[in-house]
Design a protein around this motif. Structure first.
Motif, PDB file in Angstrom:
ATOM      1  N   VAL A   1       0.842  -1.200   0.000  1.00  0.00           N
ATOM      2  CA  VAL A   1       0.000   0.000   0.000  1.00  0.00           C
ATOM      3  C   VAL A   1       0.875   1.246   0.000  1.00  0.00           C
ATOM      4  N   TRP A   2       1.877   1.277   0.883  1.00  0.00           N
ATOM      5  CA  TRP A   2       2.731   2.458   0.997  1.00  0.00           C
ATOM      6  C   TRP A   2       3.530   2.682  -0.281  1.00  0.00           C
ATOM      7  N   THR A   3       4.139   1.622  -0.823  1.00  0.00           N
ATOM      8  CA  THR A   3       4.967   1.768  -2.016  1.00  0.00           C
ATOM      9  C   THR A   3       4.142   2.197  -3.220  1.00  0.00           C
ATOM     10  N   THR A   4       2.959   1.622  -3.376  1.00  0.00           N
ATOM     11  CA  THR A   4       2.070   2.035  -4.468  1.00  0.00           C
ATOM     12  C   THR A   4       1.784   3.524  -4.374  1.00  0.00           C
ATOM     13  N   HIS A   5       1.474   3.979  -3.171  1.00  0.00           N
ATOM     14  CA  HIS A   5       1.162   5.388  -2.962  1.00  0.00           C
ATOM     15  C   HIS A   5       2.387   6.265  -3.215  1.00  0.00           C
ATOM     16  N   PHE A   6       3.536   5.863  -2.703  1.00  0.00           N
ATOM     17  CA  PHE A   6       4.721   6.699  -2.835  1.00  0.00           C
ATOM     18  C   PHE A   6       5.178   6.784  -4.293  1.00  0.00           C
ATOM     19  N   ILE A   7       5.149   5.681  -5.015  1.00  0.00           N
ATOM     20  CA  ILE A   7       5.535   5.710  -6.428  1.00  0.00           C
ATOM     21  C   ILE A   7       4.583   6.617  -7.203  1.00  0.00           C
ATOM     22  N   ALA A   8       3.296   6.543  -6.897  1.00  0.00           N
ATOM     23  CA  ALA A   8       2.334   7.440  -7.555  1.00  0.00           C
ATOM     24  C   ALA A   8       2.642   8.902  -7.212  1.00  0.00           C
ATOM     25  N   MET A   9       3.039   9.165  -5.963  1.00  0.00           N
ATOM     26  CA  MET A   9       3.412  10.534  -5.584  1.00  0.00           C
ATOM     27  C   MET A   9       4.638  10.999  -6.351  1.00  0.00           C
ATOM     28  N   LEU A  10       5.604  10.109  -6.565  1.00  0.00           N
ATOM     29  CA  LEU A  10       6.793  10.483  -7.330  1.00  0.00           C
ATOM     30  C   LEU A  10       6.435  10.834  -8.768  1.00  0.00           C
ATOM     31  N   GLY A  11       5.370  10.263  -9.270  1.00  0.00           N
ATOM     32  CA  GLY A  11       4.941  10.540 -10.631  1.00  0.00           C
ATOM     33  C   GLY A  11       4.138  11.811 -10.795  1.00  0.00           C
ATOM     34  N   TYR A  12       3.821  12.476  -9.689  1.00  0.00           N
ATOM     35  CA  TYR A  12       3.061  13.726  -9.760  1.00  0.00           C
ATOM     36  C   TYR A  12       3.952  14.817 -10.329  1.00  0.00           C
ATOM     37  N   ARG A  13       3.531  15.390 -11.435  1.00  0.00           N
ATOM     38  CA  ARG A  13       4.324  16.417 -12.119  1.00  0.00           C
ATOM     39  C   ARG A  13       3.766  17.797 -11.782  1.00  0.00           C
ATOM     40  N   THR A  14       4.611  18.604 -11.207  1.00  0.00           N
ATOM     41  CA  THR A  14       4.226  19.981 -10.902  1.00  0.00           C
ATOM     42  C   THR A  14       5.120  20.928 -11.694  1.00  0.00           C
ATOM     43  N   ASP A  15       4.780  22.184 -11.654  1.00  0.00           N
ATOM     44  CA  ASP A  15       5.588  23.192 -12.339  1.00  0.00           C
ATOM     45  C   ASP A  15       6.760  23.665 -11.484  1.00  0.00           C
ATOM     46  N   ILE A  16       6.840  23.161 -10.254  1.00  0.00           N
ATOM     47  CA  ILE A  16       7.918  23.563  -9.354  1.00  0.00           C
ATOM     48  C   ILE A  16       8.656  22.320  -8.861  1.00  0.00           C
ATOM     49  N   ALA A  17       9.880  22.509  -8.425  1.00  0.00           N
ATOM     50  CA  ALA A  17      10.657  21.394  -7.867  1.00  0.00           C
ATOM     51  C   ALA A  17      10.135  21.087  -6.467  1.00  0.00           C
ATOM     52  N   ILE A  18       9.894  19.817  -6.212  1.00  0.00           N
ATOM     53  CA  ILE A  18       9.446  19.407  -4.880  1.00  0.00           C
ATOM     54  C   ILE A  18      10.383  18.328  -4.366  1.00  0.00           C
TER      55      ILE A  18
ATOM     56  N   SER B   1     -11.038 -15.079  -2.344  1.00  0.00           N
ATOM     57  CA  SER B   1      -9.731 -14.626  -1.852  1.00  0.00           C
ATOM     58  C   SER B   1      -9.115 -13.576  -2.762  1.00  0.00           C
ATOM     59  N   SER B   2      -9.348 -13.666  -4.087  1.00  0.00           N
ATOM     60  CA  SER B   2      -8.755 -12.644  -4.957  1.00  0.00           C
ATOM     61  C   SER B   2      -9.405 -11.296  -4.718  1.00  0.00           C
ATOM     62  N   LEU B   3     -10.703 -11.278  -4.457  1.00  0.00           N
ATOM     63  CA  LEU B   3     -11.377 -10.013  -4.135  1.00  0.00           C
ATOM     64  C   LEU B   3     -10.852  -9.469  -2.819  1.00  0.00           C
ATOM     65  N   ARG B   4     -10.739 -10.354  -1.852  1.00  0.00           N
ATOM     66  CA  ARG B   4     -10.390  -9.939  -0.512  1.00  0.00           C
ATOM     67  C   ARG B   4      -8.948  -9.471  -0.405  1.00  0.00           C
ATOM     68  N   TYR B   5      -8.037 -10.174  -1.037  1.00  0.00           N
ATOM     69  CA  TYR B   5      -6.624  -9.849  -0.864  1.00  0.00           C
ATOM     70  C   TYR B   5      -5.988  -9.230  -2.097  1.00  0.00           C
ATOM     71  N   GLY B   6      -6.574  -9.423  -3.260  1.00  0.00           N
ATOM     72  CA  GLY B   6      -5.902  -9.047  -4.493  1.00  0.00           C
ATOM     73  C   GLY B   6      -6.069  -7.624  -4.939  1.00  0.00           C
ATOM     74  N   PHE B   7      -7.125  -6.952  -4.532  1.00  0.00           N
ATOM     75  CA  PHE B   7      -7.395  -5.646  -5.074  1.00  0.00           C
ATOM     76  C   PHE B   7      -7.198  -4.503  -4.086  1.00  0.00           C
ATOM     77  N   TRP B   8      -7.310  -4.732  -2.805  1.00  0.00           N
ATOM     78  CA  TRP B   8      -7.259  -3.629  -1.855  1.00  0.00           C
ATOM     79  C   TRP B   8      -5.913  -2.929  -1.767  1.00  0.00           C
ATOM     80  N   PRO B   9      -4.749  -3.547  -2.066  1.00  0.00           N
ATOM     81  CA  PRO B   9      -3.510  -2.772  -1.955  1.00  0.00           C
ATOM     82  C   PRO B   9      -3.461  -1.571  -2.914  1.00  0.00           C
ATOM     83  N   CYS B  10      -4.285  -1.614  -3.950  1.00  0.00           N
ATOM     84  CA  CYS B  10      -4.280  -0.522  -4.917  1.00  0.00           C
ATOM     85  C   CYS B  10      -4.893   0.741  -4.340  1.00  0.00           C
ATOM     86  N   GLY B  11      -5.595   0.618  -3.210  1.00  0.00           N
ATOM     87  CA  GLY B  11      -6.245   1.773  -2.616  1.00  0.00           C
ATOM     88  C   GLY B  11      -5.267   2.719  -2.042  1.00  0.00           C
TER      89      GLY B  11
END
Length: 182
Positions: free
Chosen positions: A61-78, A172-182
Motif C-alpha cells: 500500500v505504501w509503495t504504491t502510494h509513494f511511487i504514484a506521488m513520485l509521478g506527480y508532475r508539478t511546475d515547481i521542484a518538490i 480470496s482474490s477479491l479480498r486480498y488481491g485488489f485492496w492494496p491498490c487503494g
C-alpha cells in the motif's frame, strides 16, 4: 468529470502510474499467496505467515502510494522530508498491516469487519502522513475529500469481510488481491 480526469492524466507521469499499478498487482498477489499459506498452518507457523502477509500488505500500500506521488508532475521542484516519509511508512505498517494481519486470527465476523475497516482508515492516515512529507509544494488538501476517501476505504475493506459466505477460494482474490491498490 471529464475535465478532472484529463487534468489527472496531465498531472501524472504515465511510467510512474504503470509502475505503481505493477507494484499494487504484485503485492496483492503476494499477500494472497502468503494468506493462503497461513490458512494451511496452525499455531505459531500461522502467525508467522500472517505477519508476513501483513508486512507485504502495508509495504505494498505504501509503495504504491509513494511511487504514484513520485509521478506527480508539478511546475515547481518538490522534495520529500525523510522523517515524515518514514512516519508515513510506519503508519502504514501499524494502521494497515496490523489490523489486516489480526483479521486472519479472529473468526468472529464483526471483529474481522471492524479490523478491515480500521485498515481502510489506516490507508487514509498513511496518505495524509505521506502528503505532509512533500516539501516545496503549496498545494493544500481538502479535509472533506480526505474524510470521504477514508470512509470509502474503510467501508470497502470492511465489505471484503462480508463475502465470507462464499468458500474462501471463490473470494480470496477479491479480498486480498485488489485492496492494496487503494
Amino acid at each position: 468529470m471529464l475535465l478532472t480526469f484529463l487534468q489527472l492524466i496531465d498531472a501524472q507521469s504515465f511510467g510512474f502510474v504503470v509502475a505503481a499499478a505493477a507494484i499494487c498487482t504484485l503485492s496483492g498477489w503476494l499477500v494472497m499467496h502468503l494468506a493462503g499459506r497461513a490458512r494451511k498452518c496452525v499455531g505459531a507457523a500461522r502467525l508467522v505467515w500472517l505477519a508476513g502477509a501483513a508486512l507485504v500488505a502495508s509495504a505494498g500500500v505504501w509503495t504504491t502510494h509513494f511511487i504514484a506521488m513520485l509521478g506527480y508532475r508539478t511546475d515547481i521542484a518538490i522534495g520529500y522530508d525523510l522523517s515524515q516519509t518514514l512516519i508515513s511508512f510506519g503508519a502504514s505498517v501499524i494502521a494497515v498491516g496490523i489490523p489486516l494481519g489480526a483479521a486472519g486470527v479472529f473468526r468472529a465476523l464483526p471483529v474481522r469487519v471492524a479490523l478491515a475497516g480500521t485498515a481502510g482508515l489506516g490507508i487514509a492516515i498513511m496518505h495524509v502522513a505521506g502528503m505532509q512529507a512533500i516539501e516545496g509544494c503549496q498545494q493544500t488538501q481538502s479535509l472533506t475529500a480526505n474524510i470521504a476517501a477514508a470512509a470509502i476505504g474503510a467501508v470497502a475493506l470492511a465489505a471484503t469481510q462480508l463475502v465470507g459466505g462464499l468458500p474462501p477460494e471463490k473470494w480470496s482474490s477479491l479480498r486480498y488481491g485488489f485492496w492494496p491498490c487503494g
